[in-house]
Motif scaffolding. Structure first.
Motif, PDB file in Angstrom:
ATOM      1  N   ARG A 138      -3.863   9.587   2.206  1.00 31.78           N
ATOM      2  CA  ARG A 138      -2.914   8.514   2.755  1.00 31.78           C
ATOM      3  C   ARG A 138      -1.418   8.177   3.975  1.00 31.78           C
ATOM      4  O   ARG A 138      -0.798   8.143   4.157  1.00 31.78           O
ATOM      5  N   THR A 159       0.617   4.075  -3.415  1.00 34.67           N
ATOM      6  CA  THR A 159       0.281   5.547  -2.726  1.00 34.67           C
ATOM      7  C   THR A 159       1.563   6.133  -3.337  1.00 34.67           C
ATOM      8  O   THR A 159       1.383   7.585  -3.654  1.00 34.67           O
ATOM      9  N   ARG A 168       0.596  -1.199  -0.120  1.00 34.49           N
ATOM     10  CA  ARG A 168       0.207  -0.495   0.198  1.00 34.49           C
ATOM     11  C   ARG A 168       1.327   1.305  -0.105  1.00 34.49           C
ATOM     12  O   ARG A 168       0.979   2.333  -0.246  1.00 34.49           O
ATOM     13  N   GLU A 211     -12.628   8.403   0.841  1.00 35.81           N
ATOM     14  CA  GLU A 211     -11.739   9.123  -0.720  1.00 35.81           C
ATOM     15  C   GLU A 211     -12.679  10.554  -0.870  1.00 35.81           C
ATOM     16  O   GLU A 211     -11.819  11.334  -1.847  1.00 35.81           O
ATOM     17  N   ASP A 217      -9.697   4.929   2.313  1.00 32.98           N
ATOM     18  CA  ASP A 217     -10.601   3.785   1.657  1.00 32.98           C
ATOM     19  C   ASP A 217     -12.181   4.465   1.360  1.00 32.98           C
ATOM     20  O   ASP A 217     -12.773   4.552   0.549  1.00 32.98           O
ATOM     21  N   ASP A 227      -7.899   2.063   6.496  1.00 35.06           N
ATOM     22  CA  ASP A 227      -8.457   1.498   5.902  1.00 35.06           C
ATOM     23  C   ASP A 227     -10.247   2.294   5.715  1.00 35.06           C
ATOM     24  O   ASP A 227     -11.234   2.555   5.015  1.00 35.06           O
TER      25      ASP A 227
END
Length: 234
Positions: A89, A26, A22, A79, A76, A73
């Protein structure tokens, strides 16, 4: 015994591997490339591993890799309300990267870490400044009405307040463990003051989703915890 000439099945990726993936995604998106890194662009993995090590330090009980994962999470989920979710993030990765429970300048030191690391990792000055601004915003969790990035980060960080009662109880227990060096009476007094400050806010959450889905449950959790602390001091 297995045949030495037969390849062993690889283990499924664990939480740390998932977080590392992740981070890479990002960082690449934030510096303008989702493609494999060019030769002159720093490898993102050492930065991921440094942050993962920080989030795994032994003094942490709540501000751990689990908390980082939960905040990511929740970002997400939120977003679509952010102006630049990738920078939000990155701010989540850095917002408690420096964390010592007995220090009051953790957010500032975390922001300065971002200001040092992100330009070296390939981010623009403007993007770096935005990440550092967001990290500093977690001191107050009070984003402006015209700050969608700040609203998403703060809502994601505070989402634990709206957890089911059992999960919320584990959260409060972990916070107490982080502050084990504080005497019980002083901890109860300080924690109660924080809860009252939160409950006095007109809104805990600023995004439409947070307001709709988390506000009521969070207030019930805070009121229940405050009532328990008050009973212990009566």
């Amino acid at each position: 015994m297995p045949d030495p000439d037969t390849p062993m099945a690889s283990e499924p990726p664990g939480p740390v591997d998932d977080l590392r993936t992740r981070w890479i995604r990002t960082l690449r998106a934030s510096r303008g490339t989702g493609a494999p890194d060019a030769p002159d662009v720093p490898d993102p993995i050492p930065y991921a591993d440094d942050l993962l090590a920080r989030w795994s330090e032994p003094q942490r009980r709540y501000h751990t890799l689990d908390h980082l994962t939960a905040v990511l999470d929740h970002i997400d989920v939120l977003e679509e309300d952010a102006e630049d979710p990738e920078l939000v993030r990155l701010a989540a990765w850095f917002h408690d990267a420096v964390y010592l429970p007995d220090r009051s300048e953790n957010e500032e030191r975390s922001a300065r870490l971002a200001e040092r690391a992100l330009p070296e990792a390939g981010l623009s000055p403007a993007a770096t400044a935005e990440v550092a601004r967001l990290v500093r915003l977690t001191v107050t969790h009070d984003p402006a009405e015209d700050d969608p990035n700040g609203q998403v980060l703060c809502d994601a960080d505070l989402a634990i307040l709206a957890a089911p009662p059992g999960t919320y109880a584990l959260y409060t227990a972990a916070v107490r463990e982080e502050y084990a060096f504080v005497p019980p009476d002083a901890f109860r007094e300080g924690r109660a003051a924080i809860l009252r400050q939160l409950l006095d806010l007109p809104r805990l959450f600023r995004t439409p989703y947070g307001t709709r889905e988390w506000e009521g449950r969070a207030r019930r959790n805070l009121e229940s915890e405050l009532a328990g602390l008050t009973e212990l001091t009566d």
